[in-house]
Design a protein around this motif. Sequence first.
Motif, PDB file in Angstrom:
ATOM      1  N   GLU A   1      -2.582   5.444   2.159  1.00 30.22           N
ATOM      2  CA  GLU A   1      -3.575   4.376   2.317  1.00 30.22           C
ATOM      3  C   GLU A   1      -3.421   3.715   3.689  1.00 30.22           C
ATOM      4  OE1 GLU A   1      -4.484   2.290  -1.905  1.00 30.22           O
ATOM      5  OE2 GLU A   1      -2.359   2.328  -1.336  1.00 30.22           O
TER       6      GLU A   1
ATOM      7  N   VAL B   1     -12.296   6.218  -1.395  1.00 28.26           N
ATOM      8  CA  VAL B   1     -12.975   4.968  -1.034  1.00 28.26           C
ATOM      9  C   VAL B   1     -12.764   4.663   0.450  1.00 28.26           C
ATOM     10  CG1 VAL B   1     -12.963   2.463  -1.394  1.00 28.26           C
ATOM     11  CG2 VAL B   1     -12.899   3.999  -3.361  1.00 28.26           C
ATOM     12  N   LEU B   2     -11.537   4.862   0.931  1.00 30.17           N
ATOM     13  CA  LEU B   2     -11.239   4.604   2.348  1.00 30.17           C
ATOM     14  C   LEU B   2     -11.951   5.616   3.244  1.00 30.17           C
ATOM     15  CD1 LEU B   2      -7.458   3.700   1.992  1.00 30.17           C
ATOM     16  CD2 LEU B   2      -9.341   2.134   2.551  1.00 30.17           C
TER      17      LEU B   2
ATOM     18  N   ARG C   1      -8.474   6.373  -4.497  1.00 30.11           N
ATOM     19  CA  ARG C   1      -8.303   5.271  -3.526  1.00 30.11           C
ATOM     20  C   ARG C   1      -8.502   5.763  -2.098  1.00 30.11           C
ATOM     21  NH1 ARG C   1      -2.683   2.847  -5.480  1.00 30.11           N
ATOM     22  NH2 ARG C   1      -2.310   5.067  -5.393  1.00 30.11           N
TER      23      ARG C   1
ATOM     24  N   ARG D   1       0.858  -1.195   0.000  1.00 26.35           N
ATOM     25  CA  ARG D   1       0.000   0.000   0.000  1.00 26.35           C
ATOM     26  C   ARG D   1       0.890   1.239   0.000  1.00 26.35           C
ATOM     27  NH1 ARG D   1      -5.641  -1.206  -0.180  1.00 26.35           N
ATOM     28  NH2 ARG D   1      -5.837  -3.256   0.730  1.00 26.35           N
ATOM     29  N   THR D   2       0.260   2.382  -0.252  1.00 31.78           N
ATOM     30  CA  THR D   2       0.976   3.642  -0.094  1.00 31.78           C
ATOM     31  C   THR D   2       0.925   4.051   1.374  1.00 31.78           C
ATOM     32  OG1 THR D   2      -0.955   5.054  -0.417  1.00 31.78           O
ATOM     33  CG2 THR D   2       0.274   4.375  -2.412  1.00 31.78           C
TER      34      THR D   2
ATOM     35  N   GLU E   1      -7.431  11.952  -4.364  1.00 23.25           N
ATOM     36  CA  GLU E   1      -7.005  10.604  -4.757  1.00 23.25           C
ATOM     37  C   GLU E   1      -8.185   9.639  -4.606  1.00 23.25           C
ATOM     38  OE1 GLU E   1      -5.418   7.346  -5.961  1.00 23.25           O
ATOM     39  OE2 GLU E   1      -4.133   9.126  -5.981  1.00 23.25           O
TER      40      GLU E   1
END
Length: 195
Positions: A46, A93-94, A90, A42-43, A88
Amino acid sequence: MVWKAHFDGGSRGNPGVAGAGAALYDDGGRLVWKGAEPLGERTNNEAEYMAAILALKEVLRRGLSEIELCGDSKLVINQLSGAWKIKEPRLGVLAEEFNALAKGLSVRFRWVPRKDNSEADRMANLAMDGLAPSDDLFSGKDEIPRQAVVEIVVFSDGDGRYFVDLPRLRCSCEEFASRGDCVHLKICRDAGFAP
């Protein structure tokens, strides 16, 4: 005074091997839970979001209705609080997952310097290392299964601090070492934290 949930996430490589860590403190400032979760690749951002979600899941598990969420990521604190936009996808979504979980809760967001987030940081590093949070308290070197949360209950009295590892039903006290059971485990069982 309100309970505080600290979170921290990290990634070695960005993206790279990532881990989430969290710690929960009661309204007296005592550490009552800490957890770690390996995240795969993951980044860093994230991992920070997933650490906030890890902390929030423990808050919900305990049935708390009000919490101060503390982290050293200005990005996550400002985006989750609505002060900054999320660009971003992604992370969007989180953030949606976090907000769905937080529905009905009173959550206050607070940025803290890294030095004030040390337990959550330590848990994130243990997750990235693949080690259980209890490894520094007990002799075993068990690995955390993916998506697992390891829980520790801390007891403190005039003689010292004792750590109950709930998933493994172990305690760091001398009574447990000699008998395989102790008053600390009994308290956890009576409170419904352990089987």
